[in-house]
Design a protein around this motif. Sequence first.
Motif, PDB file in Angstrom:
ATOM      1  N   GLN A 116       0.826  -1.199   0.000  1.00 26.65           N
ATOM      2  CA  GLN A 116       0.000   0.000   0.000  1.00 26.65           C
ATOM      3  C   GLN A 116       0.866   1.257   0.000  1.00 26.65           C
ATOM      4  N   MET A 117       1.956   1.229   0.737  1.00 23.76           N
ATOM      5  CA  MET A 117       2.870   2.376   0.767  1.00 23.76           C
ATOM      6  C   MET A 117       3.492   2.607  -0.614  1.00 23.76           C
ATOM      7  N   THR A 118       3.887   1.536  -1.266  1.00 26.97           N
ATOM      8  CA  THR A 118       4.480   1.646  -2.604  1.00 26.97           C
ATOM      9  C   THR A 118       3.481   2.240  -3.583  1.00 26.97           C
ATOM     10  N   ILE A 119       2.255   1.708  -3.541  1.00 28.78           N
ATOM     11  CA  ILE A 119       1.221   2.205  -4.451  1.00 28.78           C
ATOM     12  C   ILE A 119       0.889   3.657  -4.129  1.00 28.78           C
ATOM     13  N   ALA A 120       0.783   4.004  -2.854  1.00 31.02           N
ATOM     14  CA  ALA A 120       0.489   5.386  -2.470  1.00 31.02           C
ATOM     15  C   ALA A 120       1.595   6.325  -2.942  1.00 31.02           C
ATOM     16  N   ASN A 121       2.845   5.892  -2.791  1.00 39.10           N
ATOM     17  CA  ASN A 121       3.968   6.720  -3.257  1.00 39.10           C
ATOM     18  C   ASN A 121       3.941   6.880  -4.773  1.00 39.10           C
ATOM     19  N   ASP A 122       3.642   5.767  -5.473  1.00 33.33           N
ATOM     20  CA  ASP A 122       3.542   5.838  -6.932  1.00 33.33           C
ATOM     21  C   ASP A 122       2.420   6.785  -7.352  1.00 33.33           C
ATOM     22  N   LEU A 123       1.285   6.682  -6.666  1.00 32.36           N
ATOM     23  CA  LEU A 123       0.152   7.550  -6.979  1.00 32.36           C
ATOM     24  C   LEU A 123       0.507   9.013  -6.722  1.00 32.36           C
ATOM     25  N   GLU A 124       1.187   9.261  -5.617  1.00 36.49           N
ATOM     26  CA  GLU A 124       1.600  10.629  -5.303  1.00 36.49           C
ATOM     27  C   GLU A 124       2.526  11.176  -6.387  1.00 36.49           C
ATOM     28  N   GLN A 125       3.443  10.349  -6.882  1.00 37.64           N
ATOM     29  CA  GLN A 125       4.344  10.772  -7.957  1.00 37.64           C
ATOM     30  C   GLN A 125       3.566  11.045  -9.251  1.00 37.64           C
ATOM     31  N   LEU A 126       2.567  10.194  -9.538  1.00 40.36           N
ATOM     32  CA  LEU A 126       1.740  10.409 -10.729  1.00 40.36           C
ATOM     33  C   LEU A 126       0.966  11.724 -10.623  1.00 40.36           C
ATOM     34  N   ILE A 127       0.410  11.985  -9.447  1.00 35.97           N
ATOM     35  CA  ILE A 127      -0.345  13.223  -9.238  1.00 35.97           C
ATOM     36  C   ILE A 127       0.579  14.431  -9.398  1.00 35.97           C
ATOM     37  N   LYS A 128       1.775  14.354  -8.823  1.00 37.81           N
ATOM     38  CA  LYS A 128       2.723  15.459  -8.968  1.00 37.81           C
ATOM     39  C   LYS A 128       3.089  15.677 -10.430  1.00 37.81           C
ATOM     40  N   ALA A 129       3.302  14.573 -11.156  1.00 35.79           N
ATOM     41  CA  ALA A 129       3.660  14.689 -12.578  1.00 35.79           C
ATOM     42  C   ALA A 129       2.524  15.327 -13.374  1.00 35.79           C
ATOM     43  N   GLU A 130       1.289  14.895 -13.092  1.00 37.99           N
ATOM     44  CA  GLU A 130       0.141  15.468 -13.800  1.00 37.99           C
ATOM     45  C   GLU A 130      -0.069  16.936 -13.400  1.00 37.99           C
ATOM     46  N   ALA A 131       0.174  17.257 -12.134  1.00 33.44           N
ATOM     47  CA  ALA A 131       0.030  18.645 -11.677  1.00 33.44           C
ATOM     48  C   ALA A 131       1.039  19.542 -12.397  1.00 33.44           C
ATOM     49  N   GLU A 132       2.215  19.004 -12.709  1.00 28.95           N
ATOM     50  CA  GLU A 132       3.229  19.790 -13.428  1.00 28.95           C
ATOM     51  C   GLU A 132       2.791  20.101 -14.854  1.00 28.95           C
ATOM     52  N   ARG A 133       1.841  19.356 -15.381  1.00 26.62           N
ATOM     53  CA  ARG A 133       1.360  19.577 -16.752  1.00 26.62           C
ATOM     54  C   ARG A 133       0.231  20.605 -16.815  1.00 26.62           C
ATOM     55  N   LEU A 134      -0.264  21.020 -15.653  1.00 28.86           N
ATOM     56  CA  LEU A 134      -1.321  22.026 -15.630  1.00 28.86           C
ATOM     57  C   LEU A 134      -0.770  23.364 -16.124  1.00 28.86           C
ATOM     58  N   PRO A 135      -1.639  24.237 -16.620  1.00 28.16           N
ATOM     59  CA  PRO A 135      -1.165  25.585 -16.979  1.00 28.16           C
ATOM     60  C   PRO A 135      -0.494  26.252 -15.771  1.00 28.16           C
ATOM     61  N   LYS A 136       0.491  27.089 -16.043  1.00 26.80           N
ATOM     62  CA  LYS A 136       1.357  27.636 -14.988  1.00 26.80           C
ATOM     63  C   LYS A 136       0.587  28.237 -13.811  1.00 26.80           C
ATOM     64  N   LYS A 137      -0.312  29.172 -14.068  1.00 28.24           N
ATOM     65  CA  LYS A 137      -1.022  29.851 -12.980  1.00 28.24           C
ATOM     66  C   LYS A 137      -1.893  28.857 -12.211  1.00 28.24           C
ATOM     67  N   MET A 138      -2.592  27.983 -12.945  1.00 24.49           N
ATOM     68  CA  MET A 138      -3.436  26.983 -12.296  1.00 24.49           C
ATOM     69  C   MET A 138      -2.586  26.064 -11.422  1.00 24.49           C
ATOM     70  N   ARG A 139      -1.426  25.651 -11.936  1.00 27.27           N
ATOM     71  CA  ARG A 139      -0.530  24.768 -11.181  1.00 27.27           C
ATOM     72  C   ARG A 139      -0.062  25.454  -9.900  1.00 27.27           C
ATOM     73  N   GLU A 140       0.359  26.712 -10.007  1.00 33.49           N
ATOM     74  CA  GLU A 140       0.858  27.432  -8.833  1.00 33.49           C
ATOM     75  C   GLU A 140      -0.235  27.561  -7.773  1.00 33.49           C
ATOM     76  N   ILE A 141      -1.434  27.901  -8.212  1.00 34.46           N
ATOM     77  CA  ILE A 141      -2.545  28.045  -7.265  1.00 34.46           C
ATOM     78  C   ILE A 141      -2.871  26.705  -6.627  1.00 34.46           C
ATOM     79  N   PHE A 142      -2.928  25.656  -7.440  1.00 33.74           N
ATOM     80  CA  PHE A 142      -3.250  24.323  -6.935  1.00 33.74           C
ATOM     81  C   PHE A 142      -2.213  23.858  -5.914  1.00 33.74           C
ATOM     82  N   LEU A 143      -0.932  24.037  -6.230  1.00 35.72           N
ATOM     83  CA  LEU A 143       0.118  23.588  -5.320  1.00 35.72           C
ATOM     84  C   LEU A 143       0.138  24.409  -4.029  1.00 35.72           C
TER      85      LEU A 143
END
Length: 194
Positions: A116-143
């Motif tokens: 579960q920890m491995t999957i949670a870490n993988d999911l967190e990395q996927l979310i971070k990667a997808e968040a980096e693809r958001l438009p700049k202002k949206m990404r900054e606000i979201f983060l």
Amino acid sequence: MPQYALYTDEELVCFISADDDAAFTELYNRYAGALYLHACKRLADRDSAKDLIHNVFASLWSSRHTIELEGKCSAYLYTALRYQVINFEVRSKRLSLWQEMVDELDTRPEQPTPDQMTIANDLEQLIKAEAERLPKKMREIFLMSRQQQLSHQEIAEAFELSPATVKTQINNALKVLRLKFNHFLAIFILLGLY
């Protein structure tokens, strides 16, 4: 120049099918306000109601070459809006369920398994990667909202925006991420990992 206000809805739709954007504007002006009020009766969020109205008319414009109206144009528009509202409500319920599951994970006292920890870490990395693809202002606000735990008001002050704009940006970011991860979440639930 034609006086579009004198034409019937059906005539305007014919003009629209011939790429007449002025006819489209006339049809929009005739119905957008009433459709907005209708959407507001079903939804508590006025920004979402505006988005749904935009989606209805964007769909009309994109299908203008193939659209065949049977009956009144107003009936078509209200039906299209009804489906937009239903889809929005379904997506909102899914988000609520997803958020409840995430909140439940935060309150679970037991220790997660290594898998579960491995999957949670993988999911967190996927979310971070997808968040980096958001438009700049949206990404900054979201983060700022998620990582720094800042309120809408604090973020609004940092960017000199209104809190409503910040809320819209965060909701839009969540919509994008939700679309990307709905399938993963279903798999996790089926495997009993969430």
